[in-house]
Design a protein around this motif. Structure first.
Motif, mmCIF file in Angstrom:
data_model
loop_
_atom_site.group_PDB
_atom_site.id
_atom_site.type_symbol
_atom_site.label_atom_id
_atom_site.label_comp_id
_atom_site.label_asym_id
_atom_site.label_seq_id
_atom_site.Cartn_x
_atom_site.Cartn_y
_atom_site.Cartn_z
ATOM 1 N N PHE A 88 -9.241 -2.155 -24.950
ATOM 2 C CA PHE A 88 -7.818 -2.413 -24.788
ATOM 3 C C PHE A 88 -7.092 -1.125 -25.145
ATOM 4 O O PHE A 88 -7.150 -0.667 -26.280
ATOM 5 C CB PHE A 88 -7.421 -3.569 -25.718
ATOM 6 C CG PHE A 88 -6.050 -4.129 -25.497
ATOM 7 C CD1 PHE A 88 -5.222 -4.405 -26.576
ATOM 8 C CD2 PHE A 88 -5.595 -4.413 -24.225
ATOM 9 C CE1 PHE A 88 -3.964 -4.953 -26.386
ATOM 10 C CE2 PHE A 88 -4.335 -4.967 -24.019
ATOM 11 C CZ PHE A 88 -3.517 -5.230 -25.099
ATOM 12 N N LEU A 90 -3.802 1.187 -25.570
ATOM 13 C CA LEU A 90 -2.396 1.006 -25.924
ATOM 14 C C LEU A 90 -1.687 2.353 -25.983
ATOM 15 O O LEU A 90 -2.146 3.276 -26.645
ATOM 16 C CB LEU A 90 -2.271 0.307 -27.284
ATOM 17 C CG LEU A 90 -2.665 -1.163 -27.284
ATOM 18 C CD1 LEU A 90 -3.096 -1.606 -28.669
ATOM 19 C CD2 LEU A 90 -1.494 -2.015 -26.814
ATOM 20 N N PHE A 106 4.748 0.005 -29.372
ATOM 21 C CA PHE A 106 3.613 -0.084 -28.463
ATOM 22 C C PHE A 106 4.000 -0.698 -27.125
ATOM 23 O O PHE A 106 4.895 -1.555 -27.046
ATOM 24 C CB PHE A 106 2.500 -0.945 -29.068
ATOM 25 C CG PHE A 106 1.726 -0.268 -30.165
ATOM 26 C CD1 PHE A 106 2.158 -0.339 -31.469
ATOM 27 C CD2 PHE A 106 0.556 0.438 -29.876
ATOM 28 C CE1 PHE A 106 1.446 0.284 -32.487
ATOM 29 C CE2 PHE A 106 -0.156 1.060 -30.891
ATOM 30 C CZ PHE A 106 0.290 0.983 -32.191
ATOM 31 N N GLY A 107 3.273 -0.271 -26.094
ATOM 32 C CA GLY A 107 3.335 -0.950 -24.818
ATOM 33 C C GLY A 107 2.514 -2.227 -24.849
ATOM 34 O O GLY A 107 1.929 -2.579 -25.881
ATOM 35 N N GLU A 108 2.462 -2.898 -23.723
ATOM 36 C CA GLU A 108 1.765 -4.173 -23.657
ATOM 37 C C GLU A 108 0.255 -4.024 -23.515
ATOM 38 O O GLU A 108 -0.476 -4.996 -23.617
ATOM 39 C CB GLU A 108 2.315 -5.013 -22.495
ATOM 40 C CG GLU A 108 3.707 -5.563 -22.759
ATOM 41 C CD GLU A 108 3.727 -6.459 -23.979
ATOM 42 O OE1 GLU A 108 4.596 -6.265 -24.853
ATOM 43 O OE2 GLU A 108 2.858 -7.357 -24.073
ATOM 44 N N GLY A 109 -0.204 -2.827 -23.273
ATOM 45 C CA GLY A 109 -1.636 -2.595 -23.237
ATOM 46 C C GLY A 109 -2.248 -2.682 -21.855
ATOM 47 O O GLY A 109 -1.709 -3.340 -20.954
ATOM 48 N N ARG A 111 -6.058 -3.546 -20.320
ATOM 49 C CA ARG A 111 -7.420 -3.978 -20.639
ATOM 50 C C ARG A 111 -8.362 -3.455 -19.575
ATOM 51 O O ARG A 111 -8.263 -3.830 -18.401
ATOM 52 C CB ARG A 111 -7.510 -5.498 -20.725
ATOM 53 C CG ARG A 111 -8.891 -5.958 -21.189
ATOM 54 C CD ARG A 111 -8.915 -7.370 -21.713
ATOM 55 N NE ARG A 111 -8.016 -7.598 -22.832
ATOM 56 C CZ ARG A 111 -8.271 -7.242 -24.096
ATOM 57 N NH1 ARG A 111 -9.382 -6.618 -24.391
ATOM 58 N NH2 ARG A 111 -7.408 -7.517 -25.045
ATOM 59 N N GLN B 38 0.024 -8.274 -34.700
ATOM 60 C CA GLN B 38 -0.524 -8.232 -33.343
ATOM 61 C C GLN B 38 -0.952 -9.628 -32.916
ATOM 62 O O GLN B 38 -1.770 -10.263 -33.583
ATOM 63 C CB GLN B 38 -1.712 -7.271 -33.241
ATOM 64 C CG GLN B 38 -2.197 -7.077 -31.815
ATOM 65 C CD GLN B 38 -3.292 -6.038 -31.683
ATOM 66 O OE1 GLN B 38 -3.993 -5.737 -32.639
ATOM 67 N NE2 GLN B 38 -3.439 -5.482 -30.485
ATOM 68 N N GLY B 41 -4.029 -10.204 -27.157
ATOM 69 C CA GLY B 41 -3.728 -9.622 -25.857
ATOM 70 C C GLY B 41 -2.428 -8.853 -25.793
ATOM 71 O O GLY B 41 -1.981 -8.487 -24.700
ATOM 72 N N ARG B 42 -1.808 -8.613 -26.937
ATOM 73 C CA ARG B 42 -0.525 -7.899 -26.958
ATOM 74 C C ARG B 42 -0.633 -6.641 -27.817
ATOM 75 O O ARG B 42 -1.553 -6.484 -28.627
ATOM 76 C CB ARG B 42 0.568 -8.805 -27.552
ATOM 77 C CG ARG B 42 0.693 -10.179 -26.915
ATOM 78 C CD ARG B 42 1.234 -10.104 -25.507
ATOM 79 N NE ARG B 42 2.577 -9.592 -25.435
ATOM 80 C CZ ARG B 42 3.664 -10.345 -25.569
ATOM 81 N NH1 ARG B 42 3.565 -11.644 -25.796
ATOM 82 N NH2 ARG B 42 4.863 -9.793 -25.461
ATOM 83 N N GLY B 43 0.333 -5.755 -27.655
ATOM 84 C CA GLY B 43 0.383 -4.592 -28.513
ATOM 85 C C GLY B 43 0.948 -4.959 -29.873
ATOM 86 O O GLY B 43 1.698 -5.928 -30.002
ATOM 87 N N PRO B 44 0.594 -4.200 -30.912
ATOM 88 C CA PRO B 44 1.144 -4.467 -32.250
ATOM 89 C C PRO B 44 2.658 -4.290 -32.271
ATOM 90 O O PRO B 44 3.209 -3.477 -31.525
ATOM 91 C CB PRO B 44 0.456 -3.416 -33.129
ATOM 92 C CG PRO B 44 -0.776 -3.030 -32.374
ATOM 93 C CD PRO B 44 -0.398 -3.118 -30.941
#
Lengths: 115, 112
Positions: A88, A90, A106-109, A111, B38, B41-44
């Motif tokens: 994942f 980020l 942070f962004g949403e990431g 995967r 966190q 599935g999301r950013g911190p």
């Protein structure tokens, strides 16, 4: 207000294929930009950070690279993905100095699954 | 070597109780210590920051303490709610650097 966009959200890539993840920040100037990776069951690992255009610091030797072609754009790349690159990813930004204390946004990431 | 340790991987607590999470560090001289939440599935998301010269910081139901002698921070959530269930990460910087290093996190589950 500041926003951060990161894409793609999900991708599945074969071993040996290239990678490009992109991140853009809006609403702030000259941010510090970061790429972190979070592998399953592990903590956040800092991969790269940048304090300005063209300035990239690498924290972990790997087959990944980062670039900052514009003030608010940060790109993570690989020429040939490995299985161990799955995780994942980020993107984050912060501002230091002048009373700001470096909180990360942070962004949403993204995967990434490498098969 | 430098190390950040969060006391447990998982913590279960009854709704309404106070949750206490621990962050210990070695071989750092941080200017700040930060706590993030966190969700899967999301950013911190940033919660609180405490400076090296501060003993305690509060925000609504959250309280953070910072003991630079013990090299430890405690993170408290009072009157915990199921919505507080998430993984909580501590992070700190080496004074003068632009980098935050994170602990592995503690997964908090608040049971109704």
């Amino acid at each position: 207000s500041q926003t951060i966009h990161q894409w793609p959200a999900t991708l599945v890539q074969p071993v040996g294929s290239p990678l490009s993840l992109e991140c853009t920040v809006e609403g702030t100037s000259n941010p510090n930009l970061y790429w972190y990776r979070q592998a399953a069951g592990r903590g956040l690992q800092l991969l790269f950070y940048s304090v300005g255009i063209g300035q990239i610091s690498s924290e972990v030797p790997q087959n990944l690279s980062a670039s900052r072609p514009q003030d608010r754009q940060f790109i993570l790349s690989s020429k040939k993905l490995l299985l161990s690159d799955s995780g994942f990813y980020l993107c984050a930004w912060s501002v230091w100095g002048g009373g700001d204390t470096g909180e990360l946004f942070f962004g949403e990431g993204s995967r990434l699954t490498v098969l | 070597s430098q190390k950040i340790e969060q006391n447990s991987e998982a913590l279960n607590i009854q709704e309404g109780k106070t949750a206490t999470l621990t962050c210990n560090y070695t071989n750092y001289s941080p200017a700040y210590l930060q706590w993030y939440r966190q969700d899967p599935g999301r950013g911190p998301v940033f919660l609180l920051l405490i400076r090296e010269n501060e003993k305690e910081k509060r925000k609504e139901r959250l309280k953070v303490t910072f003991d630079t002698t013990l090299k430890q921070s405690l993170f408290h959530i009072t009157a915990s709610q199921p919505a507080d269930s998430a993984t909580y990460l501590c992070a700190l910087d080496e004074a003068g650097s632009y980098q935050l290093t994170f602990g592995k996190g503690t997964k908090l589950s608040v049971i109704p």
